[in-house]
Design a protein around this motif. Structure first.
Motif, PDB file in Angstrom:
ATOM      1  N   LEU A 278       0.846  -1.201   0.000  1.00 37.40           N
ATOM      2  CA  LEU A 278       0.000   0.000   0.000  1.00 37.40           C
ATOM      3  C   LEU A 278       0.876   1.243   0.000  1.00 37.40           C
ATOM      4  N   SER A 279       0.684   2.091  -0.988  1.00 41.94           N
ATOM      5  CA  SER A 279       1.368   3.397  -0.999  1.00 41.94           C
ATOM      6  C   SER A 279       0.509   4.414  -0.266  1.00 41.94           C
ATOM      7  N   VAL A 280       1.152   5.279   0.499  1.00 41.92           N
ATOM      8  CA  VAL A 280       0.426   6.290   1.275  1.00 41.92           C
ATOM      9  C   VAL A 280       1.096   7.649   1.090  1.00 41.92           C
ATOM     10  N   GLY A 281       0.296   8.657   0.751  1.00 39.99           N
ATOM     11  CA  GLY A 281       0.780  10.028   0.622  1.00 39.99           C
ATOM     12  C   GLY A 281       0.012  10.959   1.531  1.00 39.99           C
ATOM     13  N   GLY A 282       0.645  12.037   1.952  1.00 35.22           N
ATOM     14  CA  GLY A 282      -0.004  13.003   2.843  1.00 35.22           C
ATOM     15  C   GLY A 282       0.008  14.403   2.262  1.00 35.22           C
ATOM     16  N   PHE A 283      -0.226  15.377   3.123  1.00 38.82           N
ATOM     17  CA  PHE A 283      -0.232  16.791   2.718  1.00 38.82           C
ATOM     18  C   PHE A 283       0.158  17.617   3.933  1.00 38.82           C
ATOM     19  N   ASP A 284       1.091  18.520   3.773  1.00 38.79           N
ATOM     20  CA  ASP A 284       1.559  19.499   4.771  1.00 38.79           C
ATOM     21  C   ASP A 284       3.073  19.486   4.892  1.00 38.79           C
ATOM     22  N   ASP A 285       3.677  18.276   4.956  1.00 36.54           N
ATOM     23  CA  ASP A 285       5.103  18.119   5.219  1.00 36.54           C
ATOM     24  C   ASP A 285       5.480  18.733   6.555  1.00 36.54           C
ATOM     25  N   ILE A 286       4.813  18.249   7.604  1.00 36.33           N
ATOM     26  CA  ILE A 286       5.164  18.689   8.946  1.00 36.33           C
ATOM     27  C   ILE A 286       6.497  18.057   9.341  1.00 36.33           C
ATOM     28  N   GLN A 287       7.090  18.554  10.389  1.00 32.29           N
ATOM     29  CA  GLN A 287       8.467  18.215  10.740  1.00 32.29           C
ATOM     30  C   GLN A 287       8.683  16.722  10.924  1.00 32.29           C
ATOM     31  N   SER A 288       7.724  16.020  11.508  1.00 29.73           N
ATOM     32  CA  SER A 288       7.900  14.603  11.824  1.00 29.73           C
ATOM     33  C   SER A 288       7.766  13.696  10.610  1.00 29.73           C
ATOM     34  N   SER A 289       7.304  14.209   9.482  1.00 33.64           N
ATOM     35  CA  SER A 289       7.052  13.348   8.323  1.00 33.64           C
ATOM     36  C   SER A 289       8.336  12.793   7.708  1.00 33.64           C
ATOM     37  N   ALA A 290       9.414  13.558   7.773  1.00 35.68           N
ATOM     38  CA  ALA A 290      10.693  13.074   7.240  1.00 35.68           C
ATOM     39  C   ALA A 290      11.280  11.986   8.137  1.00 35.68           C
ATOM     40  N   GLU A 291      10.892  11.987   9.425  1.00 35.41           N
ATOM     41  CA  GLU A 291      11.436  11.034  10.380  1.00 35.41           C
ATOM     42  C   GLU A 291      10.532   9.827  10.588  1.00 35.41           C
ATOM     43  N   PHE A 292       9.306   9.885  10.049  1.00 40.90           N
ATOM     44  CA  PHE A 292       8.364   8.786  10.203  1.00 40.90           C
ATOM     45  C   PHE A 292       8.901   7.562   9.465  1.00 40.90           C
ATOM     46  N   VAL A 293       8.480   6.368   9.895  1.00 37.93           N
ATOM     47  CA  VAL A 293       8.914   5.129   9.233  1.00 37.93           C
ATOM     48  C   VAL A 293       7.689   4.432   8.648  1.00 37.93           C
ATOM     49  N   PRO A 294       7.636   4.327   7.314  1.00 32.22           N
ATOM     50  CA  PRO A 294       8.589   4.867   6.340  1.00 32.22           C
ATOM     51  C   PRO A 294       8.428   6.376   6.211  1.00 32.22           C
ATOM     52  N   ALA A 295       9.508   7.031   5.757  1.00 31.41           N
ATOM     53  CA  ALA A 295       9.453   8.485   5.562  1.00 31.41           C
ATOM     54  C   ALA A 295       8.308   8.808   4.597  1.00 31.41           C
ATOM     55  N   LEU A 296       7.521   9.793   4.960  1.00 32.72           N
ATOM     56  CA  LEU A 296       6.256  10.034   4.260  1.00 32.72           C
ATOM     57  C   LEU A 296       6.418  10.887   3.007  1.00 32.72           C
ATOM     58  N   THR A 297       5.911  10.371   1.895  1.00 35.10           N
ATOM     59  CA  THR A 297       5.749  11.184   0.693  1.00 35.10           C
ATOM     60  C   THR A 297       4.578  12.128   0.944  1.00 35.10           C
ATOM     61  N   THR A 298       4.756  13.401   0.669  1.00 35.85           N
ATOM     62  CA  THR A 298       3.727  14.369   1.040  1.00 35.85           C
ATOM     63  C   THR A 298       3.783  15.592   0.133  1.00 35.85           C
ATOM     64  N   VAL A 299       2.880  16.505   0.373  1.00 34.91           N
ATOM     65  CA  VAL A 299       2.862  17.786  -0.333  1.00 34.91           C
ATOM     66  C   VAL A 299       3.266  18.858   0.664  1.00 34.91           C
ATOM     67  N   GLY A 300       4.366  19.533   0.388  1.00 35.48           N
ATOM     68  CA  GLY A 300       4.843  20.563   1.295  1.00 35.48           C
ATOM     69  C   GLY A 300       4.173  21.892   1.024  1.00 35.48           C
ATOM     70  N   GLN A 301       3.722  22.531   2.084  1.00 38.43           N
ATOM     71  CA  GLN A 301       3.209  23.888   1.930  1.00 38.43           C
ATOM     72  C   GLN A 301       4.092  24.855   2.712  1.00 38.43           C
ATOM     73  N   PRO A 302       4.339  26.040   2.165  1.00 33.35           N
ATOM     74  CA  PRO A 302       5.264  26.998   2.787  1.00 33.35           C
ATOM     75  C   PRO A 302       4.610  27.718   3.968  1.00 33.35           C
ATOM     76  N   MET A 303       4.520  27.028   5.091  1.00 39.20           N
ATOM     77  CA  MET A 303       3.818  27.568   6.255  1.00 39.20           C
ATOM     78  C   MET A 303       4.462  28.849   6.780  1.00 39.20           C
TER      79      MET A 303
END
Length: 365
Positions: A278-303
């Motif tokens: 199962l592939s999983v994608g998110g939205f926001d690119d919060i700080q913990s997403s790069a450290e999550f296992v597996p590292a999360l593919t996401t959409v980064g927004q310039p907060m």
């Protein structure tokens, strides 16, 4: 019937309609405590009906410029999050070295549910400008403040064609990016975990997903659109139900990172590997997403940039550098990591595995 009633109504009109003296009206409108409560309520009710309070307080605000900027946000659910912290940091970066400071207000409090109270709060606290973060779709107070000619900008919600300034991320475009990414990997069976129905960004992200699926001629399966309310726990619960079925998607796009975490946790409990099964994608690119296992593919927004743009706009208005209404959307960016991959052959859960019993054990402990 006379036109432009707000401009022509006088304190004498309010006095006659209220059955009190003009002096009493003056005291009520200037918040003088030496007025009987019954008279105060009657005068304020008449002033509201005649739409007098908006005009008089707008004049007072222009005459009582202060160096306090109000940041209005729903304390429950937003304050304390990485998203809000980044916006606040951006605002503070702009204000550093100026005479301005921040005052926080809860948009869910009583003061923001009633227009007269909203106006009075604005007057009594002597706020020079307002930055409103992530208001609900039903919120009317941004338009109320704008009618007072107060410098105001909404962050994180597009106000459509209203004459209210806003800066937002391109939620629609960001959702299109993630959906395109999953399709390019070869996924055709894609589910979606939606956010809160009362927030504009949630509807825009779902629309981007639907339109991109439609563009590629792919079906949007109603049973695979699940409500996560922007909460990890809620997303976990609804994902357990969806992923326990034999007919399930090979990829899920969650409308924020927290919900993506919930989806991944549900997949693990059910014996599914991410991204192999199962592939999983998110939205926001919060700080913990790069450290999550597996590292999360996401959409980064310039907060951080949202806060920077908002604060600079307010200061420009206060310094009379600009008078224009600002409608600006910042681009979102796809951040590819380890949680998405090409689809494997559909994983079938054995009947003997009884995934529903696993759900029961999770709920119990």
């Amino acid at each position: 019937m006379r036109s432009h009633e707000t401009d022509k109504v006088t304190m004498g009109d309010i006095a006659r309609a209220s059955g009190v003296s003009p002096m009493t009206v003056s005291r009520v409108l200037s918040n003088n405590p030496a007025v009987k409560e019954a008279n105060r309520k009657r005068v304020l009710a008449v002033a509201k009906r005649l739409n007098y309070h908006v005009d008089i307080i707008a004049r007072q605000l222009r005459a009582q410029h202060t160096f306090q900027l109000g940041v209005v946000a729903p304390f429950r659910g937003l304050v304390g999050t990485y998203y809000f912290g980044q916006i606040l940091q951006g605002i503070q970066q702009v204000l550093t070295g100026t005479d301005y400071h921040i005052a926080l207000y809860d948009s869910l409090s009583e003061d923001f549910n009633d227009i007269p109270k909203c106006v009075n709060l604005c007057h009594e606290r002597r706020v020079s400008g307002l930055i409103v973060v992530a208001p609900e779709l039903s919120a009317k107070f941004p338009k109320t403040f704008a009618s007072l000619k107060m410098p105001i900008i909404v962050v994180g919600s597009s106000m459509g064609r209203q004459a209210v300034s806003y800066v937002d991320v391109d939620n629609y475009g960001g959702a299109c990016l993630m959906t395109e990414h999953l399709i390019e990997l070869g996924h055709t069976r894609i589910g979606f975990v939606s956010g809160r129905a009362d927030l504009r960004d949630a509807s825009q992200r779902e629309l981007g997903f639907r339109k991109t699926m439609e563009k590629h001629g792919l079906p949007v399966v109603a049973e695979w659109i699940i409500q996560g309310e922007y909460e990890a726990r809620k997303a976990f619960q609804v994902s357990m139900n969806l992923l326990a079925k034999s007919d399930r998607p090979t990829a899920i796009f969650a409308a924020n990172d927290q919900m993506a975490y919930g989806v991944i946790d549900a997949a693990r409990i059910l014996g599914l590997q991410v991204p192999e099964d199962l592939s999983v994608g998110g939205f926001d690119d919060i700080q913990s997403s790069a450290e999550f296992v597996p590292a999360l593919t996401t959409v980064g927004q310039p907060m951080l940039d949202l806060g920077l743009v908002a604060a600079r706009y307010i200061l420009d208005v206060l310094s009379k550098t600009t008078t224009a209404v600002l409608h600006r959307k910042l681009p979102a960016q796809l951040v590819t990591r380890s949680s998405t991959a090409m689809p494997n052959q559909a994983h079938r859960l054995a009947t003997s595995d009884d995934p529903l019993s696993k759900i029961s054990r999770i709920d119990q402990g």
